[in-house]
Design a protein around this motif. Structure first.
Motif, PDB file in Angstrom:
ATOM      1  N   GLU A 151       0.824  -1.207   0.000  1.00 21.20           N
ATOM      2  CA  GLU A 151       0.000   0.000   0.000  1.00 21.20           C
ATOM      3  C   GLU A 151       0.859   1.258   0.000  1.00 21.20           C
ATOM      4  O   GLU A 151       0.485   2.283  -0.580  1.00 21.20           O
ATOM      5  CB  GLU A 151      -0.925   0.006   1.217  1.00 21.20           C
ATOM      6  N   LEU A 152       2.020   1.183   0.650  1.00 20.77           N
ATOM      7  CA  LEU A 152       2.922   2.333   0.698  1.00 20.77           C
ATOM      8  C   LEU A 152       3.807   2.442  -0.545  1.00 20.77           C
ATOM      9  O   LEU A 152       4.542   3.420  -0.691  1.00 20.77           O
ATOM     10  CB  LEU A 152       3.813   2.259   1.943  1.00 20.77           C
ATOM     11  N   GLY A 153       3.753   1.450  -1.407  1.00 18.36           N
ATOM     12  CA  GLY A 153       4.567   1.463  -2.617  1.00 18.36           C
ATOM     13  C   GLY A 153       6.034   1.193  -2.362  1.00 18.36           C
ATOM     14  O   GLY A 153       6.893   1.626  -3.148  1.00 18.36           O
ATOM     15  N   LEU A 154       6.345   0.473  -1.284  1.00 19.40           N
ATOM     16  CA  LEU A 154       7.738   0.218  -0.921  1.00 19.40           C
ATOM     17  C   LEU A 154       8.200  -1.206  -1.215  1.00 19.40           C
ATOM     18  O   LEU A 154       9.374  -1.522  -0.987  1.00 19.40           O
ATOM     19  CB  LEU A 154       7.950   0.520   0.569  1.00 19.40           C
ATOM     20  N   VAL A 155       7.310  -2.053  -1.689  1.00 20.23           N
ATOM     21  CA  VAL A 155       7.691  -3.435  -1.968  1.00 20.23           C
ATOM     22  C   VAL A 155       8.772  -3.461  -3.045  1.00 20.23           C
ATOM     23  O   VAL A 155       8.660  -2.790  -4.072  1.00 20.23           O
ATOM     24  CB  VAL A 155       6.468  -4.265  -2.411  1.00 20.23           C
ATOM     25  N   GLY A 156       9.804  -4.245  -2.801  1.00 18.78           N
ATOM     26  CA  GLY A 156      10.911  -4.346  -3.737  1.00 18.78           C
ATOM     27  C   GLY A 156      12.068  -3.421  -3.428  1.00 18.78           C
ATOM     28  O   GLY A 156      13.124  -3.538  -4.049  1.00 18.78           O
ATOM     29  N   SER A 157      11.893  -2.511  -2.462  1.00 19.70           N
ATOM     30  CA  SER A 157      12.969  -1.590  -2.093  1.00 19.70           C
ATOM     31  C   SER A 157      13.639  -2.046  -0.801  1.00 19.70           C
ATOM     32  O   SER A 157      13.152  -2.946  -0.103  1.00 19.70           O
ATOM     33  CB  SER A 157      12.411  -0.169  -1.911  1.00 19.70           C
ATOM     34  N   HIS A 158      14.756  -1.416  -0.476  1.00 20.21           N
ATOM     35  CA  HIS A 158      15.441  -1.729   0.770  1.00 20.21           C
ATOM     36  C   HIS A 158      14.565  -1.416   1.982  1.00 20.21           C
ATOM     37  O   HIS A 158      14.654  -2.089   3.012  1.00 20.21           O
ATOM     38  CB  HIS A 158      16.757  -0.951   0.870  1.00 20.21           C
ATOM     39  N   TRP A 159      13.715  -0.397   1.858  1.00 23.26           N
ATOM     40  CA  TRP A 159      12.873   0.003   2.992  1.00 23.26           C
ATOM     41  C   TRP A 159      11.885  -1.090   3.377  1.00 23.26           C
ATOM     42  O   TRP A 159      11.495  -1.188   4.535  1.00 23.26           O
ATOM     43  CB  TRP A 159      12.121   1.289   2.650  1.00 23.26           C
ATOM     44  N   SER A 160      11.468  -1.903   2.428  1.00 25.43           N
ATOM     45  CA  SER A 160      10.489  -2.953   2.730  1.00 25.43           C
ATOM     46  C   SER A 160      11.049  -4.002   3.670  1.00 25.43           C
ATOM     47  O   SER A 160      10.297  -4.682   4.368  1.00 25.43           O
ATOM     48  CB  SER A 160      10.015  -3.621   1.438  1.00 25.43           C
ATOM     49  N   VAL A 161      12.368  -4.155   3.691  1.00 25.43           N
ATOM     50  CA  VAL A 161      13.020  -5.086   4.622  1.00 25.43           C
ATOM     51  C   VAL A 161      13.478  -4.362   5.882  1.00 25.43           C
ATOM     52  O   VAL A 161      13.422  -4.914   6.984  1.00 25.43           O
ATOM     53  CB  VAL A 161      14.214  -5.783   3.937  1.00 25.43           C
ATOM     54  N   LEU A 162      13.890  -3.116   5.723  1.00 22.74           N
ATOM     55  CA  LEU A 162      14.462  -2.380   6.844  1.00 22.74           C
ATOM     56  C   LEU A 162      13.401  -1.918   7.843  1.00 22.74           C
ATOM     57  O   LEU A 162      13.567  -2.076   9.060  1.00 22.74           O
ATOM     58  CB  LEU A 162      15.253  -1.184   6.324  1.00 22.74           C
ATOM     59  N   LEU A 163      12.309  -1.351   7.366  1.00 20.04           N
ATOM     60  CA  LEU A 163      11.304  -0.768   8.266  1.00 20.04           C
ATOM     61  C   LEU A 163      10.681  -1.792   9.216  1.00 20.04           C
ATOM     62  O   LEU A 163      10.553  -1.521  10.417  1.00 20.04           O
ATOM     63  CB  LEU A 163      10.223  -0.056   7.447  1.00 20.04           C
ATOM     64  N   PRO A 164      10.262  -2.980   8.752  1.00 21.37           N
ATOM     65  CA  PRO A 164       9.673  -3.939   9.704  1.00 21.37           C
ATOM     66  C   PRO A 164      10.656  -4.440  10.755  1.00 21.37           C
ATOM     67  O   PRO A 164      10.228  -4.972  11.788  1.00 21.37           O
ATOM     68  CB  PRO A 164       9.217  -5.099   8.794  1.00 21.37           C
ATOM     69  N   SER A 165      11.948  -4.262  10.509  1.00 24.75           N
ATOM     70  CA  SER A 165      12.953  -4.758  11.460  1.00 24.75           C
ATOM     71  C   SER A 165      13.192  -3.789  12.614  1.00 24.75           C
ATOM     72  O   SER A 165      13.853  -4.157  13.591  1.00 24.75           O
ATOM     73  CB  SER A 165      14.284  -5.006  10.734  1.00 24.75           C
ATOM     74  N   ILE A 166      12.663  -2.574  12.511  1.00 24.89           N
ATOM     75  CA  ILE A 166      12.964  -1.570  13.536  1.00 24.89           C
ATOM     76  C   ILE A 166      12.218  -1.864  14.833  1.00 24.89           C
ATOM     77  O   ILE A 166      12.764  -1.680  15.926  1.00 24.89           O
ATOM     78  CB  ILE A 166      12.613  -0.168  13.002  1.00 24.89           C
ATOM     79  N   ILE A 167      10.986  -2.326  14.727  1.00 23.70           N
ATOM     80  CA  ILE A 167      10.182  -2.602  15.909  1.00 23.70           C
ATOM     81  C   ILE A 167      10.390  -4.056  16.329  1.00 23.70           C
ATOM     82  O   ILE A 167      10.090  -4.979  15.573  1.00 23.70           O
ATOM     83  CB  ILE A 167       8.688  -2.335  15.666  1.00 23.70           C
ATOM     84  N   SER A 168      10.902  -4.226  17.542  1.00 22.93           N
ATOM     85  CA  SER A 168      11.145  -5.559  18.089  1.00 22.93           C
ATOM     86  C   SER A 168      10.447  -5.687  19.438  1.00 22.93           C
ATOM     87  O   SER A 168      10.919  -5.101  20.425  1.00 22.93           O
ATOM     88  CB  SER A 168      12.647  -5.824  18.238  1.00 22.93           C
ATOM     89  N   PRO A 169       9.335  -6.418  19.519  1.00 20.91           N
ATOM     90  CA  PRO A 169       8.663  -6.578  20.816  1.00 20.91           C
ATOM     91  C   PRO A 169       9.576  -7.155  21.891  1.00 20.91           C
ATOM     92  O   PRO A 169       9.548  -6.705  23.047  1.00 20.91           O
ATOM     93  CB  PRO A 169       7.498  -7.525  20.491  1.00 20.91           C
ATOM     94  N   PHE A 170      10.390  -8.133  21.517  1.00 24.02           N
ATOM     95  CA  PHE A 170      11.291  -8.718  22.514  1.00 24.02           C
ATOM     96  C   PHE A 170      12.342  -7.708  22.953  1.00 24.02           C
ATOM     97  O   PHE A 170      12.722  -7.656  24.128  1.00 24.02           O
ATOM     98  CB  PHE A 170      11.965  -9.965  21.962  1.00 24.02           C
ATOM     99  N   GLY A 171      12.838  -6.882  22.027  1.00 18.39           N
ATOM    100  CA  GLY A 171      13.800  -5.856  22.395  1.00 18.39           C
ATOM    101  C   GLY A 171      13.200  -4.830  23.346  1.00 18.39           C
ATOM    102  O   GLY A 171      13.858  -4.395  24.300  1.00 18.39           O
ATOM    103  N   ILE A 172      11.953  -4.446  23.104  1.00 12.10           N
ATOM    104  CA  ILE A 172      11.279  -3.503  24.006  1.00 12.10           C
ATOM    105  C   ILE A 172      11.074  -4.137  25.371  1.00 12.10           C
ATOM    106  O   ILE A 172      11.300  -3.499  26.409  1.00 12.10           O
ATOM    107  CB  ILE A 172       9.941  -3.056  23.392  1.00 12.10           C
ATOM    108  N   TYR A 173      10.644  -5.391  25.387  1.00 16.80           N
ATOM    109  CA  TYR A 173      10.439  -6.089  26.663  1.00 16.80           C
ATOM    110  C   TYR A 173      11.750  -6.204  27.435  1.00 16.80           C
ATOM    111  O   TYR A 173      11.801  -5.919  28.639  1.00 16.80           O
ATOM    112  CB  TYR A 173       9.855  -7.469  26.398  1.00 16.80           C
ATOM    113  N   LEU A 174      12.814  -6.599  26.750  1.00 21.90           N
ATOM    114  CA  LEU A 174      14.109  -6.739  27.419  1.00 21.90           C
ATOM    115  C   LEU A 174      14.607  -5.389  27.931  1.00 21.90           C
ATOM    116  O   LEU A 174      15.141  -5.301  29.044  1.00 21.90           O
ATOM    117  CB  LEU A 174      15.118  -7.339  26.447  1.00 21.90           C
ATOM    118  N   SER A 175      14.426  -4.343  27.157  1.00 22.32           N
ATOM    119  CA  SER A 175      14.867  -3.006  27.586  1.00 22.32           C
ATOM    120  C   SER A 175      14.057  -2.537  28.787  1.00 22.32           C
ATOM    121  O   SER A 175      14.606  -1.892  29.695  1.00 22.32           O
ATOM    122  CB  SER A 175      14.717  -2.016  26.426  1.00 22.32           C
ATOM    123  N   ARG A 176      12.772  -2.835  28.798  1.00 27.40           N
ATOM    124  CA  ARG A 176      11.940  -2.428  29.927  1.00 27.40           C
ATOM    125  C   ARG A 176      12.384  -3.118  31.206  1.00 27.40           C
ATOM    126  O   ARG A 176      12.527  -2.493  32.258  1.00 27.40           O
ATOM    127  CB  ARG A 176      10.486  -2.751  29.620  1.00 27.40           C
TER     128      ARG A 176
END
Length: 298
Positions: A151-176
């Motif tokens: 929908e954002l028109g990012l499929v096929g670009s580097h952003w399509s792999v990079l953006l979903p990797s930024i949010i990590s539930p386990f990383g947030i839990y561990l940091s908390r």
């Protein structure tokens, strides 16, 4: 007196080795289980490293753990394949894993600190949502993430792999959890009383205490993104944007019609382990420094 001393005499007469027997068994059994688990995990890695040294004839004719004679030739063929395509995959993996891990560490640290040190409506609900994200397998999110990126028109670009990797539930839990334990409330309150704003309190007071936790989150995210296969496999169609995982898979797929590519895939898998080993060896000093500082404080 004789009745009272009888058990002591019996205990003294019991051989010391017999008394140590059960304790020794309880120690040896977990150690044996751990060794078996280590062998189960390390044997495939050892085979890949050994197989990468074998020439094509040695690889397909024998199955032994003896080193071969074709390592240099295999490396030369690997880096020459597709006019340096393997190096392009390495650069893409470093981009996805490096940038994604850095951004994810920053987001996780700030989010975990906020959940641990601030009181606001809905804090518990957000934390439980994060826990739900930890329990949810990442593979179930691949298709929704693809639809969003489409929908954002990012499929096929580097952003399509990079953006979903930024949010990590386990990383947030561990940091908390780490922020709640490593940053005392008294220190935060003292910084506020001295006139420091929330941002300066976080950057100047909390972050130095959170460095070991941040290093842990970074390493987990780097390894996870580096080894991620499904997300880039779904998002990318251009081989020039492939990471190592998808690139090596494409070699194996082509290997069904050209068996020589199997050797390249095996050597590529062995080479892809090297950055992870270097990362662990480099980052372990931060944990060691934290242990030393803790011992000095004690």
């Amino acid at each position: 007196m004789s009745a009272a001393t009888a058990p002591e005499a019996t205990r003294a007469a019991t051989p010391r080795a017999a008394r140590r027997g059960p304790a020794r068994t309880t120690r040896v059994l977990p150690t044996a289980v751990l060794l078996l688990g280590a062998l189960y995990c390390l044997v495939p890695v050892a085979w890949v490293l050994v197989a990468s040294t074998k020439s094509r004839g040695e690889l397909f004719s024998t199955f032994t753990f003896a080193p071969g004679t074709g390592l240099l030739e295999n490396l030369s063929d690997l880096f020459a394949y597709g006019d340096g395509q393997f190096l392009t995959w390495c650069a893409n993996s470093l981009l996805y894993a490096g940038a994604g891990a850095v951004l994810s560490t920053l987001v996780s640290t700030m989010s975990g600190y906020a959940l641990a040190k601030f009181r606001f409506p809905g804090r518990d609900a957000i934390f439980y949502a994060v826990l739900g994200g930890v329990l949810l397998p990442g593979i179930t999110l691949a298709i929704p993430q693809y639809l969003i990126m489409s929908e954002l028109g990012l499929v096929g670009s580097h952003w399509s792999v990079l953006l979903p990797s930024i949010i990590s539930p386990f990383g947030i839990y561990l940091s908390r959890v780490y922020a709640a334990a490593a940053v005392p409330e008294e220190v935060v309150e003292a910084a506020r009383i001295d006139g420091a704003g929330e941002w300066r309190t976080f950057t100047s007071v909390a972050v130095p205490m959170l460095v070991p936790g941040m290093v842990t989150v970074f390493m987990l995210q780097f390894v996870g993104i580096w080894n991620n296969f499904l997300l880039p496999f779904i998002m990318l169609s251009d081989e020039r944007r492939y990471p190592l995982t998808v690139g090596l898979y494409s070699l194996l797929s082509k290997g069904s019609g050209e068996p020589a590519l199997y050797s390249l895939a095996i050597v590529g898998a062995a080479v892809s382990i090297v950055p992870l080993i270097a990362l662990v060896l480099f980052l372990q000093r931060f944990w060691r420094l934290d242990l030393i500082s803790g011992g000095l404080k004690g």
